[in-house]
Design a protein around this motif. Structure first.
Motif, PDB file in Angstrom:
ATOM      1  N   LEU A   5       1.144  13.325  11.900  1.00  0.00           N
ATOM      2  CA  LEU A   5       2.471  12.424  12.401  1.00  0.00           C
ATOM      3  C   LEU A   5       1.825  11.243  13.497  1.00  0.00           C
ATOM      4  O   LEU A   5       2.094  10.260  13.273  1.00  0.00           O
ATOM      5  CB  LEU A   5       3.173  13.273  13.259  1.00  0.00           C
ATOM      6  CG  LEU A   5       4.711  12.854  12.951  1.00  0.00           C
ATOM      7  CD1 LEU A   5       5.047  12.449  11.526  1.00  0.00           C
ATOM      8  CD2 LEU A   5       5.649  13.986  13.425  1.00  0.00           C
ATOM      9  N   ARG A   6       0.815  11.887  14.437  1.00  0.00           N
ATOM     10  CA  ARG A   6       0.267  10.721  15.271  1.00  0.00           C
ATOM     11  C   ARG A   6      -0.596   9.889  14.716  1.00  0.00           C
ATOM     12  O   ARG A   6      -0.408   8.467  15.113  1.00  0.00           O
ATOM     13  CB  ARG A   6      -0.450  11.524  16.314  1.00  0.00           C
ATOM     14  CG  ARG A   6       0.342  12.121  17.481  1.00  0.00           C
ATOM     15  CD  ARG A   6      -0.541  12.668  18.529  1.00  0.00           C
ATOM     16  NE  ARG A   6       0.276  13.578  19.419  1.00  0.00           N
ATOM     17  CZ  ARG A   6      -0.216  14.409  20.099  1.00  0.00           C
ATOM     18  NH1 ARG A   6      -1.405  14.675  20.417  1.00  0.00           N
ATOM     19  NH2 ARG A   6       0.553  14.876  21.075  1.00  0.00           N
ATOM     20  N   GLY A   7      -1.133  10.015  13.686  1.00  0.00           N
ATOM     21  CA  GLY A   7      -2.244   9.153  12.921  1.00  0.00           C
ATOM     22  C   GLY A   7      -1.276   8.122  12.046  1.00  0.00           C
ATOM     23  O   GLY A   7      -1.472   7.164  12.113  1.00  0.00           O
ATOM     24  N   LEU A   8      -0.003   8.604  11.647  1.00  0.00           N
ATOM     25  CA  LEU A   8       0.829   7.692  10.695  1.00  0.00           C
ATOM     26  C   LEU A   8       1.497   6.938  11.869  1.00  0.00           C
ATOM     27  O   LEU A   8       1.635   5.480  11.364  1.00  0.00           O
ATOM     28  CB  LEU A   8       2.011   8.706  10.106  1.00  0.00           C
ATOM     29  CG  LEU A   8       2.932   7.884   9.311  1.00  0.00           C
ATOM     30  CD1 LEU A   8       2.211   7.122   8.218  1.00  0.00           C
ATOM     31  CD2 LEU A   8       4.009   8.754   8.726  1.00  0.00           C
ATOM     32  N   ALA A   9       1.808   7.362  13.040  1.00  0.00           N
ATOM     33  CA  ALA A   9       2.505   6.423  14.135  1.00  0.00           C
ATOM     34  C   ALA A   9       1.657   5.400  14.598  1.00  0.00           C
ATOM     35  O   ALA A   9       1.853   4.310  14.634  1.00  0.00           O
ATOM     36  CB  ALA A   9       2.881   7.383  15.199  1.00  0.00           C
ATOM     37  N   ALA A  10       0.195   5.624  14.435  1.00  0.00           N
ATOM     38  CA  ALA A  10      -0.771   4.694  15.062  1.00  0.00           C
ATOM     39  C   ALA A  10      -0.978   3.735  14.058  1.00  0.00           C
ATOM     40  O   ALA A  10      -1.342   2.434  14.284  1.00  0.00           O
ATOM     41  CB  ALA A  10      -2.005   5.698  15.227  1.00  0.00           C
ATOM     42  N   LEU A  11      -0.914   3.978  12.443  1.00  0.00           N
ATOM     43  CA  LEU A  11      -0.908   3.177  11.486  1.00  0.00           C
ATOM     44  C   LEU A  11       0.331   2.098  11.631  1.00  0.00           C
ATOM     45  O   LEU A  11      -0.122   0.840  11.414  1.00  0.00           O
ATOM     46  CB  LEU A  11      -0.947   3.883  10.167  1.00  0.00           C
ATOM     47  CG  LEU A  11      -2.150   4.357   9.988  1.00  0.00           C
ATOM     48  CD1 LEU A  11      -2.285   5.365   8.471  1.00  0.00           C
ATOM     49  CD2 LEU A  11      -3.390   3.364   9.626  1.00  0.00           C
ATOM     50  N   ILE A  12       1.462   2.439  11.858  1.00  0.00           N
ATOM     51  CA  ILE A  12       2.468   1.657  11.865  1.00  0.00           C
ATOM     52  C   ILE A  12       2.497   0.812  13.087  1.00  0.00           C
ATOM     53  O   ILE A  12       2.849  -0.434  13.112  1.00  0.00           O
ATOM     54  CB  ILE A  12       3.585   2.703  11.801  1.00  0.00           C
ATOM     55  CG1 ILE A  12       3.868   3.061  10.814  1.00  0.00           C
ATOM     56  CG2 ILE A  12       5.233   1.818  12.157  1.00  0.00           C
ATOM     57  CD1 ILE A  12       5.052   4.576  10.673  1.00  0.00           C
ATOM     58  N   LEU A  17       0.409  -0.279   8.483  1.00  0.00           N
ATOM     59  CA  LEU A  17       1.372   0.267   7.401  1.00  0.00           C
ATOM     60  C   LEU A  17       2.783  -0.138   7.686  1.00  0.00           C
ATOM     61  O   LEU A  17       3.139  -0.293   9.028  1.00  0.00           O
ATOM     62  CB  LEU A  17       1.062   1.895   7.609  1.00  0.00           C
ATOM     63  CG  LEU A  17       2.179   2.580   6.594  1.00  0.00           C
ATOM     64  CD1 LEU A  17       1.871   2.498   5.027  1.00  0.00           C
ATOM     65  CD2 LEU A  17       2.159   4.151   7.173  1.00  0.00           C
ATOM     66  N   GLU A  18       3.370  -0.476   6.694  1.00  0.00           N
ATOM     67  CA  GLU A  18       4.846  -1.123   6.915  1.00  0.00           C
ATOM     68  C   GLU A  18       5.802  -0.270   6.127  1.00  0.00           C
ATOM     69  O   GLU A  18       5.433  -0.343   5.039  1.00  0.00           O
ATOM     70  CB  GLU A  18       4.714  -2.440   6.359  1.00  0.00           C
ATOM     71  CG  GLU A  18       6.094  -3.403   6.535  1.00  0.00           C
ATOM     72  CD  GLU A  18       6.203  -4.681   6.188  1.00  0.00           C
ATOM     73  OE1 GLU A  18       7.254  -4.946   5.396  1.00  0.00           O
ATOM     74  OE2 GLU A  18       5.256  -5.338   6.440  1.00  0.00           O
ATOM     75  N   ILE A  19       6.790  -0.124   6.762  1.00  0.00           N
ATOM     76  CA  ILE A  19       7.780   0.803   6.323  1.00  0.00           C
ATOM     77  C   ILE A  19       9.190  -0.094   6.019  1.00  0.00           C
ATOM     78  O   ILE A  19       9.488  -0.325   6.956  1.00  0.00           O
ATOM     79  CB  ILE A  19       8.275   2.209   6.964  1.00  0.00           C
ATOM     80  CG1 ILE A  19       6.912   3.014   7.062  1.00  0.00           C
ATOM     81  CG2 ILE A  19       9.294   2.987   6.344  1.00  0.00           C
ATOM     82  CD1 ILE A  19       7.000   4.284   7.970  1.00  0.00           C
ATOM     83  N   ARG A  20       9.586  -0.267   4.856  1.00  0.00           N
ATOM     84  CA  ARG A  20      10.616  -1.095   4.619  1.00  0.00           C
ATOM     85  C   ARG A  20      11.907  -0.276   4.752  1.00  0.00           C
ATOM     86  O   ARG A  20      12.057   0.813   4.096  1.00  0.00           O
ATOM     87  CB  ARG A  20      10.698  -1.769   3.182  1.00  0.00           C
ATOM     88  CG  ARG A  20      11.969  -2.692   2.926  1.00  0.00           C
ATOM     89  CD  ARG A  20      11.752  -2.976   1.352  1.00  0.00           C
ATOM     90  NE  ARG A  20      11.231  -4.508   1.516  1.00  0.00           N
ATOM     91  CZ  ARG A  20      10.728  -5.007   0.277  1.00  0.00           C
ATOM     92  NH1 ARG A  20      10.702  -4.364  -0.557  1.00  0.00           N
ATOM     93  NH2 ARG A  20      10.221  -6.235   0.690  1.00  0.00           N
ATOM     94  N   ILE A  21      12.789  -0.710   5.640  1.00  0.00           N
ATOM     95  CA  ILE A  21      14.198  -0.040   5.664  1.00  0.00           C
ATOM     96  C   ILE A  21      15.023  -0.932   5.030  1.00  0.00           C
ATOM     97  O   ILE A  21      15.412  -2.067   5.169  1.00  0.00           O
ATOM     98  CB  ILE A  21      14.449   0.294   7.163  1.00  0.00           C
ATOM     99  CG1 ILE A  21      13.335   0.806   7.924  1.00  0.00           C
ATOM    100  CG2 ILE A  21      15.881   0.790   7.418  1.00  0.00           C
ATOM    101  CD1 ILE A  21      13.025   2.294   7.668  1.00  0.00           C
TER     102      ILE A  21
END
Length: 72
Positions: A5-12, A17-21
């Motif tokens: 989760l921390r790795g994912l948060a760092a990518l964002i 990493l872009e997450i389309r809402i």
């Protein structure tokens, strides 16, 4: 060692990493959201808001009914 989760948060945070809402919706809009999903009219993630008196009543209603269901 970083957690996934921390790795994912760092990518964002680093914009790697872009997450389309697609949108933020109230619980009472769920049926319409599913209709749009079935027609493939949404391109991003869906966020549900669980706030407000009507939402709390619905969640309590669902919880009380799910307790009484028999397990297979």
């Amino acid at each position: 060692m970083p957690t996934p989760l921390r790795g994912l948060a760092a990518l964002i945070a680093d914009r790697h990493l872009e997450i389309r809402i697609e949108g933020v919706y109230r619980l009472d809009e769920v049926r319409e959201i599913f209709r749009k999903l079935e027609r493939r009219r949404m391109n991003g993630k869906i966020l549900l808001r669980f706030d407000g008196p009507s939402c709390i009543r619905r969640l309590k209603h669902f919880a009380s009914h799910s307790k009484h269901r028999s397990k297979p």
